[in-house]
Design an enzyme around this catalytic site. Structure first.
Site, PDB file in Angstrom:
ATOM      1  N   HIS A  12      51.012  20.597 -32.752  1.00 44.76           N
ATOM      2  CA  HIS A  12      51.195  21.486 -31.610  1.00 44.76           C
ATOM      3  C   HIS A  12      52.608  22.058 -31.503  1.00 44.76           C
ATOM      4  O   HIS A  12      52.783  23.267 -31.343  1.00 44.76           O
ATOM      5  CB  HIS A  12      50.845  20.752 -30.314  1.00 44.76           C
ATOM      6  CG  HIS A  12      50.941  21.617 -29.105  1.00 44.76           C
ATOM      7  ND1 HIS A  12      50.140  22.730 -28.923  1.00 44.76           N
ATOM      8  CD2 HIS A  12      51.764  21.560 -28.016  1.00 44.76           C
ATOM      9  CE1 HIS A  12      50.451  23.313 -27.778  1.00 44.76           C
ATOM     10  NE2 HIS A  12      51.436  22.629 -27.212  1.00 44.76           N
ATOM     11  N   SER A  68      52.834  27.198 -26.418  1.00 49.35           N
ATOM     12  CA  SER A  68      51.873  26.502 -25.553  1.00 49.35           C
ATOM     13  C   SER A  68      51.748  27.192 -24.192  1.00 49.35           C
ATOM     14  O   SER A  68      51.447  28.372 -24.123  1.00 49.35           O
ATOM     15  CB  SER A  68      52.303  25.031 -25.405  1.00 49.35           C
ATOM     16  OG  SER A  68      51.293  24.265 -24.811  1.00 49.35           O
ATOM     17  N   MET A  69      52.047  26.482 -23.081  1.00 50.11           N
ATOM     18  CA  MET A  69      52.013  27.145 -21.784  1.00 50.11           C
ATOM     19  C   MET A  69      53.069  28.247 -21.717  1.00 50.11           C
ATOM     20  O   MET A  69      52.903  29.255 -21.013  1.00 50.11           O
ATOM     21  CB  MET A  69      52.233  26.155 -20.645  1.00 50.11           C
ATOM     22  CG  MET A  69      52.063  26.780 -19.256  1.00 50.11           C
ATOM     23  SD  MET A  69      52.613  25.729 -17.911  1.00 50.11           S
ATOM     24  CE  MET A  69      54.407  25.848 -18.088  1.00 50.11           C
ATOM     25  N   PHE A 123      54.655  23.260 -21.115  1.00 52.63           N
ATOM     26  CA  PHE A 123      54.455  22.334 -20.000  1.00 52.63           C
ATOM     27  C   PHE A 123      54.928  20.936 -20.380  1.00 52.63           C
ATOM     28  O   PHE A 123      54.535  20.401 -21.418  1.00 52.63           O
ATOM     29  CB  PHE A 123      52.982  22.311 -19.628  1.00 52.63           C
ATOM     30  CG  PHE A 123      52.625  21.390 -18.501  1.00 52.63           C
ATOM     31  CD1 PHE A 123      53.176  21.567 -17.241  1.00 52.63           C
ATOM     32  CD2 PHE A 123      51.720  20.359 -18.687  1.00 52.63           C
ATOM     33  CE1 PHE A 123      52.844  20.723 -16.186  1.00 52.63           C
ATOM     34  CE2 PHE A 123      51.370  19.515 -17.648  1.00 52.63           C
ATOM     35  CZ  PHE A 123      51.936  19.694 -16.395  1.00 52.63           C
ATOM     36  N   ASP A 132      45.822  20.703 -33.993  1.00 54.71           N
ATOM     37  CA  ASP A 132      46.593  20.682 -32.749  1.00 54.71           C
ATOM     38  C   ASP A 132      45.913  19.695 -31.805  1.00 54.71           C
ATOM     39  O   ASP A 132      44.745  19.851 -31.476  1.00 54.71           O
ATOM     40  CB  ASP A 132      46.618  22.088 -32.136  1.00 54.71           C
ATOM     41  CG  ASP A 132      47.557  22.210 -30.936  1.00 54.71           C
ATOM     42  OD1 ASP A 132      47.725  21.206 -30.205  1.00 54.71           O
ATOM     43  OD2 ASP A 132      48.101  23.305 -30.722  1.00 54.71           O
TER      44      ASP A 132
END
Length: 258
Positions: free
Chosen positions: A226, A95-96, A27, A196
């Protein structure tokens, strides 16, 4: 049409007709965050697709006009294209993008041979989640989340602002993916950072606890934040994912031969 930011362009490399890999960025991020990973796999002969999600890679105002259904539709279309070309397809994400990869696995079953996720998103911050339904109508954007990287000199191409309407979409998508995790049955490799500042490590624990996969590998990344695919542990991620893919393809080849 808004021009694409330098480095944010999608990547497609044709290689083996036996193995294809779909990579999904996160994202407010872009393919730039996964490009070295994609190139590592492509250089080893695999067919690779790394699309740019709608609303990303241009300006943050474009992102507020899109939603999670649009982002998912893009990776699902790329999956179909890879399936037309390759005998086996693996899905990967950050992530997303990890959540998108997991949803593909949940919905497409045997069409996907394995899943690799790095710091996958599965929840949304509780306080922000409570505020967003009304707050998105009052506050148009908030501070960005790009470049959470420990490695000095490494940076992520991403937005400096997060549209609150798009953040609300992420909140809704996190609910969808949590409900669908038990439908994930494929072999799974989860790599997550000890530290993160964007997605809590508990999200990886949630994924590991809810999927129905039997072949599961968990790796803790000790030196990265992250965006681990651009951080100190990047080479390990690339090598581990390629090893995961080759192990599974060799296993299938042996099974087919038998």
């Amino acid at each position: 049409m808004t021009p694409i930011l330098p480095g944010a362009e999608p990547l497609r490399r044709d290689g083996s007709s036996e193995v294809g890999v779909l990579l999904c960025h996160g994202f407010t991020g872009t393919p730039q965050s996964l490009r070295p990973w994609a190139e590592h796999l492509a250089d080893r002969g695999l067919t690779v697709s790394l699309p740019l999600l709608p609303g990303h890679g241009t300006r943050w105002e474009d992102l507020e006009l899109t939603g999670w259904v649009d982002w998912y539709a893009t990776v699902e279309r790329e999956l179909r294209l890879l399936k037309e070309r390759c005998d086996q397809v693996f899905v990967c994400g950050l992530s997303m993008g990890g959540a998108l990869a997991l949803r593909l696995a949940a919905r497409h079953g045997a069409d996907i041979s394995g899943v690799v996720v790095v710091n996958p998103m599965a929840t949304f911050p509780r306080l922000e989640g409570y505020l967003l339904p009304l707050g998105r109508h009052v506050l148009r954007s908030a501070k960005g989340i790009a470049s959470d990287i420990a490695k000095e000199g490494s940076a992520e191409v991403g937005y400096e602002r997060v549209p609150t309407r798009a953040a609300y979409e992420v909140r809704n998508f996190s609910r969808v993916i949590r409900a669908e995790l038990p439908q994930v049955t494929q072999p799974l490799l989860v790599l997550h950072s000890r530290t993160d500042h964007v997605v809590p490590p508990g999200d990886s624990a949630l994924v590991l606890g809810k999927v129905s996969s039997v072949d599961v590998t968990e790796t803790v990344l000790e030196r990265s934040y992250h965006v681990a695919t651009l951080d100190h542990d990047a080479e390990s991620i690339f090598a581990d994912s390629y090893g995961f893919i080759t192990r599974l393809t060799a296993k299938r080849a042996a099974s087919d031969g038998a």
